[in-house]
Design a protein around this motif. Structure first.
Motif, PDB file in Angstrom:
ATOM      1  N   GLY A   5      70.039  38.008  53.644  1.00  0.00           N
ATOM      2  CA  GLY A   5      70.841  38.897  52.826  1.00  0.00           C
ATOM      3  C   GLY A   5      71.825  38.112  51.964  1.00  0.00           C
ATOM      4  N   VAL A   6      71.725  38.294  50.635  1.00  0.00           N
ATOM      5  CA  VAL A   6      72.594  37.584  49.694  1.00  0.00           C
ATOM      6  C   VAL A   6      73.116  38.576  48.664  1.00  0.00           C
ATOM      7  CG1 VAL A   6      72.719  35.829  47.892  1.00  0.00           C
ATOM      8  CG2 VAL A   6      71.426  35.365  49.980  1.00  0.00           C
ATOM      9  N   ASN A   7      74.377  38.955  48.811  1.00  0.00           N
ATOM     10  CA  ASN A   7      75.045  39.792  47.809  1.00  0.00           C
ATOM     11  C   ASN A   7      74.224  41.008  47.388  1.00  0.00           C
ATOM     12  OD1 ASN A   7      77.277  38.036  47.770  1.00  0.00           O
ATOM     13  ND2 ASN A   7      76.284  36.708  46.266  1.00  0.00           N
ATOM     14  N   GLY A   8      73.763  41.750  48.377  1.00  0.00           N
ATOM     15  CA  GLY A   8      73.108  43.027  48.113  1.00  0.00           C
ATOM     16  C   GLY A   8      71.603  42.984  47.974  1.00  0.00           C
ATOM     17  N   VAL A   9      70.983  41.802  48.069  1.00  0.00           N
ATOM     18  CA  VAL A   9      69.526  41.730  48.029  1.00  0.00           C
ATOM     19  C   VAL A   9      69.031  40.912  49.215  1.00  0.00           C
ATOM     20  CG1 VAL A   9      69.429  41.887  45.508  1.00  0.00           C
ATOM     21  CG2 VAL A   9      69.453  39.635  46.598  1.00  0.00           C
ATOM     22  N   SER A  10      67.769  41.112  49.546  1.00  0.00           N
ATOM     23  CA  SER A  10      67.120  40.318  50.579  1.00  0.00           C
ATOM     24  C   SER A  10      66.400  39.172  49.883  1.00  0.00           C
ATOM     25  CB  SER A  10      66.126  41.184  51.367  1.00  0.00           C
ATOM     26  OG  SER A  10      65.498  40.438  52.389  1.00  0.00           O
ATOM     27  N   ASP A  68      77.149  32.326  36.579  1.00  0.00           N
ATOM     28  CA  ASP A  68      78.160  32.372  37.640  1.00  0.00           C
ATOM     29  C   ASP A  68      77.667  33.162  38.846  1.00  0.00           C
ATOM     30  OD1 ASP A  68      79.994  30.816  36.309  1.00  0.00           O
ATOM     31  OD2 ASP A  68      81.139  32.501  35.501  1.00  0.00           O
ATOM     32  N   ASP A  69      76.844  34.200  38.613  1.00  0.00           N
ATOM     33  CA  ASP A  69      76.265  34.931  39.736  1.00  0.00           C
ATOM     34  C   ASP A  69      75.318  34.043  40.525  1.00  0.00           C
ATOM     35  OD1 ASP A  69      77.660  37.245  39.104  1.00  0.00           O
ATOM     36  OD2 ASP A  69      76.042  38.038  37.854  1.00  0.00           O
ATOM     37  N   GLY A  70      74.623  33.157  39.816  1.00  0.00           N
ATOM     38  CA  GLY A  70      73.759  32.204  40.502  1.00  0.00           C
ATOM     39  C   GLY A  70      74.546  31.285  41.412  1.00  0.00           C
ATOM     40  N   VAL A  71      75.741  30.890  40.980  1.00  0.00           N
ATOM     41  CA  VAL A  71      76.617  30.071  41.830  1.00  0.00           C
ATOM     42  C   VAL A  71      77.036  30.867  43.066  1.00  0.00           C
ATOM     43  CG1 VAL A  71      78.848  28.909  41.967  1.00  0.00           C
ATOM     44  CG2 VAL A  71      77.458  28.695  39.893  1.00  0.00           C
ATOM     45  N   THR A  72      77.478  32.108  42.852  1.00  0.00           N
ATOM     46  CA  THR A  72      77.919  32.950  43.964  1.00  0.00           C
ATOM     47  C   THR A  72      76.783  33.171  44.960  1.00  0.00           C
ATOM     48  OG1 THR A  72      79.514  34.073  42.538  1.00  0.00           O
ATOM     49  CG2 THR A  72      78.894  35.191  44.575  1.00  0.00           C
ATOM     50  N   ASP A  73      75.585  33.437  44.447  1.00  0.00           N
ATOM     51  CA  ASP A  73      74.438  33.660  45.324  1.00  0.00           C
ATOM     52  C   ASP A  73      74.078  32.397  46.096  1.00  0.00           C
ATOM     53  OD1 ASP A  73      74.268  36.269  44.470  1.00  0.00           O
ATOM     54  OD2 ASP A  73      72.658  35.900  43.031  1.00  0.00           O
ATOM     55  N   THR A  74      74.144  31.247  45.434  1.00  0.00           N
ATOM     56  CA  THR A  74      73.814  29.990  46.110  1.00  0.00           C
ATOM     57  C   THR A  74      74.806  29.697  47.221  1.00  0.00           C
ATOM     58  OG1 THR A  74      72.828  29.107  44.078  1.00  0.00           O
ATOM     59  CG2 THR A  74      73.415  27.525  45.790  1.00  0.00           C
ATOM     60  N   ALA A  76      76.566  31.919  48.866  1.00  0.00           N
ATOM     61  CA  ALA A  76      76.323  32.887  49.940  1.00  0.00           C
ATOM     62  C   ALA A  76      75.121  32.470  50.778  1.00  0.00           C
ATOM     63  CB  ALA A  76      76.111  34.278  49.346  1.00  0.00           C
ATOM     64  N   PHE A  77      74.086  31.980  50.118  1.00  0.00           N
ATOM     65  CA  PHE A  77      72.906  31.483  50.831  1.00  0.00           C
ATOM     66  C   PHE A  77      73.305  30.325  51.749  1.00  0.00           C
ATOM     67  CE2 PHE A  77      69.584  28.183  50.830  1.00  0.00           C
ATOM     68  CZ  PHE A  77      68.576  28.840  51.510  1.00  0.00           C
ATOM     69  N   MET A  78      74.062  29.368  51.215  1.00  0.00           N
ATOM     70  CA  MET A  78      74.488  28.220  52.016  1.00  0.00           C
ATOM     71  C   MET A  78      75.340  28.655  53.198  1.00  0.00           C
ATOM     72  SD  MET A  78      75.377  25.557  48.894  1.00  0.00           S
ATOM     73  CE  MET A  78      76.301  24.455  49.975  1.00  0.00           C
ATOM     74  N   ASP A  79      76.256  29.574  52.956  1.00  0.00           N
ATOM     75  CA  ASP A  79      77.128  30.036  54.038  1.00  0.00           C
ATOM     76  C   ASP A  79      76.328  30.705  55.147  1.00  0.00           C
ATOM     77  OD1 ASP A  79      79.344  29.103  52.678  1.00  0.00           O
ATOM     78  OD2 ASP A  79      79.897  31.061  51.860  1.00  0.00           O
ATOM     79  N   THR A  80      75.359  31.527  54.766  1.00  0.00           N
ATOM     80  CA  THR A  80      74.565  32.239  55.756  1.00  0.00           C
ATOM     81  C   THR A  80      73.761  31.278  56.619  1.00  0.00           C
ATOM     82  OG1 THR A  80      74.405  34.165  54.296  1.00  0.00           O
ATOM     83  CG2 THR A  80      72.803  34.015  56.082  1.00  0.00           C
ATOM     84  N   LEU A  81      73.289  30.191  56.013  1.00  0.00           N
ATOM     85  CA  LEU A  81      72.501  29.209  56.760  1.00  0.00           C
ATOM     86  C   LEU A  81      73.362  28.109  57.373  1.00  0.00           C
ATOM     87  CD1 LEU A  81      70.192  30.699  55.266  1.00  0.00           C
ATOM     88  CD2 LEU A  81      69.030  28.489  55.088  1.00  0.00           C
ATOM     89  N   GLY A  82      74.671  28.202  57.205  1.00  0.00           N
ATOM     90  CA  GLY A  82      75.572  27.227  57.805  1.00  0.00           C
ATOM     91  C   GLY A  82      75.549  25.870  57.127  1.00  0.00           C
TER      92      GLY A  82
END
Length: 246
Positions: A5-10, A68-74, A76-82
């Protein structure tokens, strides 16, 4: 297949190899497949390849596209995977996202490989008469379109809408001041094809604006160098990353 899950999408992602974490950021209207051959040529690294909304196997999200949304999504992806910090390898739109991430969050980027990106739109940024210089060979354009049709959960009919929004972003973004690049302290490799869509002078500007950045121009390639010469591009990226560790 792995999704997160990344900012509202799977969002779809995959991981190739083991070792220090690397995040691959694909180009516009592409998927992780555009860098697949490259990821399989890296040794000693765990390559994480997320797909952005409206690209590859990740469903679209309403609204315009912004780097900038691409940065935010990236992030969020990194945070979710630690993943607290990673080596970033970005191609085309992914290079722009990687550069913006490194500027805004330098602590998250151990290094940056910036392949065929640009600082701003404009006629002087792009090589004149790109169709004569292999900006994207028709065979590669057809391949990317077929991959969209086969992978997108939104269906082939959604492609025109995605392209329209991507082209609007290309016409207006990014807007990166070359002087801002002087703040970068992580190791940076700037790469492009010798027949790239991005003009050589613009690639040189990026390289000279980043302290101690390295430059690699891959001969006999277009904007799609990651697919045209994966052995050569992989050798260069491998050497760059290994050099940071040694």
């Amino acid at each position: 297949m792995p999704y997160v899950g990344v900012n509202g999408v799977s969002a779809y992602f995959d991981i190739t190899g083991t070792g220090e974490p690397v995040v691959f950021l694909h180009g516009g209207f592409c998927s992780a497949e555009v860098m697949r051959d490259l990821s399989e040529r890296l040794s000693g690294y765990a390559v994480h390849a997320p797909e952005r909304p409206g690209h590859g196997r990740t469903p679209d999200r309403a609204g315009p596209y912004h780097y900038d949304d691409g940065v935010t999504d990236t992030l969020a992806f990194m945070d979710t995977l630690g993943l607290s910090s990673v080596h970033v390898v970005g191609f085309s739109d992914g290079a722009n996202i990687g550069l913006l991430l490194a500027l805004a969050h330098p602590e998250r980027a151990r290094s940056l490989v910036h392949i065929s990106g640009n600082l701003r739109p404009g006629d002087d940024v792009y090589r004149p008469e790109p169709e004569q210089h292999g900006a994207m060979p028709s065979s590669e354009a057809d391949r990317v379109a077929l991959e969209y049709d086969s992978l997108s959960p939104d269906g082939p009919g959604h492609a025109d809408e995605v392209l329209q929004r991507i082209r609007h972003m290309w016409d207006t973004e990014p807007q990166i001041d070359p002087e801002a690049l002087m703040s970068l302290r992580m190791p940076v490799l700037v790469m492009a094809g010798d027949g790239d869509l991005i003009a050589r002078d613009h690639t040189e500007l990026i390289r000279h604006s980043i302290p101690h950045a390295r430059l690699a121009i891959v001969p006999g390639t277009s904007h799609m160098l990651v697919r045209e010469r994966p052995d050569e591009v992989g050798r260069i990226v491998q050497g760059f990353l290994d050099g940071i560790r040694s």
